[in-house]
Motif scaffolding. Structure first.
Motif, mmCIF file in Angstrom:
data_model
loop_
_atom_site.group_PDB
_atom_site.id
_atom_site.type_symbol
_atom_site.label_atom_id
_atom_site.label_comp_id
_atom_site.label_asym_id
_atom_site.label_seq_id
_atom_site.Cartn_x
_atom_site.Cartn_y
_atom_site.Cartn_z
ATOM 1 N N ILE A 194 0.844 -1.199 0.000
ATOM 2 C CA ILE A 194 0.000 0.000 0.000
ATOM 3 C C ILE A 194 0.876 1.245 0.000
ATOM 4 N N GLY A 195 1.910 1.229 0.816
ATOM 5 C CA GLY A 195 2.849 2.355 0.826
ATOM 6 C C GLY A 195 3.493 2.555 -0.530
ATOM 7 N N GLN A 196 3.820 1.450 -1.203
ATOM 8 C CA GLN A 196 4.436 1.558 -2.529
ATOM 9 C C GLN A 196 3.477 2.163 -3.546
ATOM 10 N N VAL A 197 2.195 1.791 -3.473
ATOM 11 C CA VAL A 197 1.213 2.373 -4.391
ATOM 12 C C VAL A 197 1.179 3.887 -4.228
ATOM 13 N N LEU A 198 1.023 4.340 -2.986
ATOM 14 C CA LEU A 198 0.924 5.779 -2.718
ATOM 15 C C LEU A 198 2.226 6.489 -3.046
ATOM 16 N N LEU A 252 3.240 -6.183 -13.988
ATOM 17 C CA LEU A 252 2.077 -6.827 -13.387
ATOM 18 C C LEU A 252 2.177 -8.348 -13.460
ATOM 19 N N ILE A 253 2.780 -8.849 -14.529
ATOM 20 C CA ILE A 253 2.933 -10.302 -14.700
ATOM 21 C C ILE A 253 3.725 -10.914 -13.555
ATOM 22 N N GLN A 254 4.608 -10.116 -12.943
ATOM 23 C CA GLN A 254 5.353 -10.622 -11.789
ATOM 24 C C GLN A 254 4.408 -11.104 -10.688
ATOM 25 N N VAL A 255 3.249 -10.453 -10.569
ATOM 26 C CA VAL A 255 2.294 -10.819 -9.520
ATOM 27 C C VAL A 255 1.287 -11.851 -10.014
ATOM 28 N N ILE A 256 0.625 -11.559 -11.120
ATOM 29 C CA ILE A 256 -0.469 -12.419 -11.560
ATOM 30 C C ILE A 256 0.026 -13.695 -12.221
ATOM 31 N N GLY A 257 1.333 -13.773 -12.520
ATOM 32 C CA GLY A 257 1.872 -14.936 -13.214
ATOM 33 C C GLY A 257 2.382 -16.046 -12.325
ATOM 34 N N GLY A 258 2.191 -15.943 -10.986
ATOM 35 C CA GLY A 258 2.560 -17.059 -10.122
ATOM 36 C C GLY A 258 3.423 -16.733 -8.934
ATOM 37 N N ASN A 259 3.982 -15.525 -8.859
ATOM 38 C CA ASN A 259 4.893 -15.205 -7.765
ATOM 39 C C ASN A 259 4.264 -15.320 -6.373
ATOM 40 N N PRO A 260 2.979 -14.945 -6.173
ATOM 41 C CA PRO A 260 2.387 -15.112 -4.838
ATOM 42 C C PRO A 260 2.393 -16.552 -4.349
ATOM 43 N N LEU A 261 2.229 -17.514 -5.259
ATOM 44 C CA LEU A 261 2.232 -18.918 -4.867
ATOM 45 C C LEU A 261 3.592 -19.332 -4.318
ATOM 46 N N ILE A 262 4.663 -18.783 -4.899
ATOM 47 C CA ILE A 262 6.008 -19.147 -4.463
ATOM 48 C C ILE A 262 6.272 -18.649 -3.056
ATOM 49 N N GLY A 263 5.591 -17.585 -2.652
ATOM 50 C CA GLY A 263 5.752 -17.092 -1.292
ATOM 51 C C GLY A 263 5.279 -18.084 -0.242
ATOM 52 N N ALA A 305 2.799 1.319 -9.103
ATOM 53 C CA ALA A 305 1.538 1.421 -8.370
ATOM 54 C C ALA A 305 0.591 0.282 -8.742
ATOM 55 N N VAL A 306 0.496 -0.037 -10.029
ATOM 56 C CA VAL A 306 -0.386 -1.119 -10.470
ATOM 57 C C VAL A 306 0.096 -2.460 -9.918
ATOM 58 N N GLN A 307 1.404 -2.689 -9.983
ATOM 59 C CA GLN A 307 1.959 -3.939 -9.482
ATOM 60 C C GLN A 307 1.738 -4.072 -7.977
ATOM 61 N N ALA A 308 1.956 -2.975 -7.241
ATOM 62 C CA ALA A 308 1.773 -3.017 -5.791
ATOM 63 C C ALA A 308 0.306 -3.214 -5.431
ATOM 64 N N ALA A 309 -0.598 -2.599 -6.203
ATOM 65 C CA ALA A 309 -2.030 -2.784 -5.952
ATOM 66 C C ALA A 309 -2.429 -4.247 -6.152
ATOM 67 N N ALA A 310 -1.873 -4.875 -7.192
ATOM 68 C CA ALA A 310 -2.142 -6.301 -7.408
ATOM 69 C C ALA A 310 -1.595 -7.137 -6.256
ATOM 70 N N SER A 311 -0.450 -6.729 -5.714
ATOM 71 C CA SER A 311 0.126 -7.434 -4.566
ATOM 72 C C SER A 311 -0.798 -7.358 -3.360
ATOM 73 N N VAL A 312 -1.435 -6.198 -3.175
ATOM 74 C CA VAL A 312 -2.386 -6.051 -2.074
ATOM 75 C C VAL A 312 -3.533 -7.048 -2.231
ATOM 76 N N ILE A 313 -4.058 -7.155 -3.451
ATOM 77 C CA ILE A 313 -5.181 -8.074 -3.709
ATOM 78 C C ILE A 313 -4.785 -9.512 -3.396
ATOM 79 N N PHE A 314 -3.607 -9.925 -3.848
ATOM 80 C CA PHE A 314 -3.200 -11.309 -3.633
ATOM 81 C C PHE A 314 -2.773 -11.560 -2.187
ATOM 82 N N THR A 315 -2.321 -10.503 -1.495
ATOM 83 C CA THR A 315 -2.021 -10.653 -0.070
ATOM 84 C C THR A 315 -3.274 -11.052 0.691
ATOM 85 N N VAL A 316 -4.406 -10.499 0.280
ATOM 86 C CA VAL A 316 -5.685 -10.842 0.907
ATOM 87 C C VAL A 316 -6.183 -12.201 0.418
ATOM 88 N N ALA A 317 -6.021 -12.479 -0.883
ATOM 89 C CA ALA A 317 -6.635 -13.668 -1.477
ATOM 90 C C ALA A 317 -5.895 -14.968 -1.170
#
Length: 537
Positions: free
Chosen positions: A108-112, A314-325, A443-455
């Motif tokens: 969130i801080g990164q987006v802002l 954005l592909i860094q987030v939606i392409g599978g990186n959250p799963l690796i975490g 900002a777009v990438q960080a916003a996607a990270s926020v969504i996947f942090t919740v999901a």
């Protein structure tokens, strides 16, 4: 009508060039050819200080990677759980809502921060803006260090994250603007290495302090964050400003002085020619875009450039990186205790470090488009395999196979998509809009990270959807769609000066033809045609 020959055009100063000349490589033909011919190690000898200062600015990104990895690792730290957690069935734990809140503080801080950095970057330049952000970071590390409640800590994470949004924009923009063509790929890819180094240090600190039961188990890692901004503040007064930014501020003499600082006295390039190319690039972009607002990033040829920049990040987030975490989650399911799973997580980060270093070799041999698309193809295949391994009865062997494939995925990601993303966004964006374009993508990438942090917890937790490795199907399908987009939309920017890229985008050259489009030859043909027709170029 008079005829303008080739030599006459070369003698004109960039400020005297007419719009008809701007879409041809002519006034800067010689320096453009020299940039193409310059080899990597020759470039290092000519610009040793450019290499040093580009890597120096990447220290700021180490902070961003360190903080993002640090807080999530604290959830399993006994001392942290006792201080900030709640007692549940005889043991302390951080509640799920606060885990989500703390995890979202950095993105969130990164987006802002990313959205806020456009104006100060263009008003004060890269160096002053980074210095102000370092002071900001020092202040809010105090908030984290002396936090007495989880809410106070969460506020410190969000406010501290504002500076991280600036860091992720400044480092690649600065690296791309101070180095010659031959060094641009490696130095902008170093931004990803800085992220990995920060994550690796955070993992190591948490693993090393895991056995401590006092407050220093979590305060010591927070205190480490004071080191990097202090180092940056000591070095920044000596760092040269971006020559491109100085030219835009009509400070030509300062730009010339900066180029001299960045280059070697012994093997110095033709500074006046380099300066002329920077001026010509700026003049071209002034003609193509009258202003430099966020809205201009979505106008004309810049819309395509912004689309590419947003998607590759954005592909860094939606392409599978959250799963690796969640690799540690699979290690624990395979039978490892928490401590060993944590150490395996350190190994996963180490693989990422090695992969990023190997990416430098790939960058020197292959194009950006080739590396990115190849990485996407391999990563997509691995995600589907992870999903198929989870079908049927889950057993220890399958879980170990999934965890191993996650390590391999991390290695490929950090060797291809991870570092090449920063190269592409630094090269594709127009120089006059670079700060704002990278800010939008961050900002777009960080916003996607926020969504996947919740999901992600809802996808994987056993008391929720309990997808486990089946999440590989979701990310694999998304990754496949992204791969198709990459094939049609990512152009090849390797070996192209910023002026050439401006012209290629303005001419609407298809992405798959960028690599083979000969601007030097087309410029020569244009002159021959105009001379035959007896009209000025």
């Amino acid at each position: 009508m008079t005829t303008t020959n080739n030599d006459d055009v070369r003698k004109e100063s960039p400020a005297e060039l007419k719009r008809g000349h701007l879409l041809e490589i002519d006034a800067t033909r010689d320096i453009t050819t020299a940039e193409h011919d310059l080899k990597f190690w020759d470039a290092v000898r000519q610009y040793p200080m450019a290499v040093f200062w580009a890597l120096f600015f990447c220290i700021a990104v180490v902070m961003a990677g360190f903080d993002a990895q640090l807080v999530t690792s604290f959830y399993a730290l006994p001392a942290f759980q006792q201080r900030f957690g709640d007692l549940y069935e005889g043991s302390y734990e951080i509640s799920a809502p606060w885990q989500t809140g703390l995890g979202m503080g950095n993105p969130i801080g990164q987006v802002l921060g990313a959205l806020a950095c456009g104006w100060p970057l263009e008003r004060w330049g890269r160096r002053v803006t980074l210095g102000v952000c370092c002071i900001w970071s020092i202040c809010f590390v105090f908030v984290q260090f002396f936090s007495t409640s989880v809410g106070m800590l969460c506020a410190g994470e969000i406010l501290g994250g504002l500076a991280y949004g600036f860091y992720v924009v400044i480092a690649p923009a600065y690296a791309s603007e101070i180095c010659p063509l031959a060094l641009r790929g490696v130095l902008t890819a170093s931004v990803n290495l800085a992220f990995v180094i920060g994550q690796f240090i955070a993992q190591g600190c948490s693993a090393g302090l895991e056995s401590r039961l006092d407050e220093w188990a979590y305060k010591a890692p927070f205190a480490i964050q004071w080191v990097w901004p202090v180092v940056l503040l000591i070095g920044l007064p000596f760092a040269p400003e971006s020559p491109y930014w100085l030219v835009r501020q009509n400070r030509k003499d300062d730009a010339r002085a900066a180029l001299k600082k960045l280059s070697s006295q012994k093997d110095r390039p033709d500074i006046e020619s380099v300066l002329a190319m920077i001026e010509q690039t700026d003049l071209l972009e002034q003609e193509l875009e009258a202003t430099t607002t966020y809205l201009d990033c979505f106008k004309g040829a810049n819309l395509r450039r912004t689309e590419i920049s947003i998607m590759v990040y954005l592909i860094q987030v939606i392409g599978g990186n959250p799963l690796i975490g969640y690799a540690n989650f699979f290690f624990e399911q395979a039978g490892l205790n928490a401590s060993d799973a944590f150490n395996m997580g350190v190994g996963n980060t180490a693989l990422g470090f090695v992969g990023t270093c190997l990416s430098w070799l790939l960058i020197s041999k292959f194009g950006r488009r080739t590396i990115y698309n190849s990485g996407m193809a391999l990563m997509t295949l691995l995600l589907f395999i992870i999903g198929f391994l989870d079908l049927g009865h889950s057993h220890s062997g399958a879980i170990w196979a999934q965890a191993t494939l996650m390590d391999i995925w991390t290695f490929i990601y950090q060797m291809t998509v991870g570092p090449i993303c920063f190269v592409i966004i630094s090269e594709i964006s127009a120089t006059r809009l670079r700060g704002k374009t990278i800010a939008i993508t961050t900002a777009v990438q960080a916003a996607a990270s926020v969504i996947f942090t919740v999901a992600m917890p809802y996808m994987l937790n056993s008391d929720e959807a309990n997808w486990r490795g089946k999440a590989g199907f979701l990310f694999g399908a998304v990754s496949l769609i992204c791969l198709i987009w990459c094939w049609y939309r990512i152009p090849e920017s390797r070996g192209r000066t910023f002026e050439e890229l401006d012209i290629l985008f303005e001419k609407k050259v298809p992405a798959r033809h960028f690599a083979n489009y000969d601007l030097l030859q087309s410029s020569e043909d244009a002159h021959l045609s105009s001379e035959k027709a007896d009209i000025p170029v």
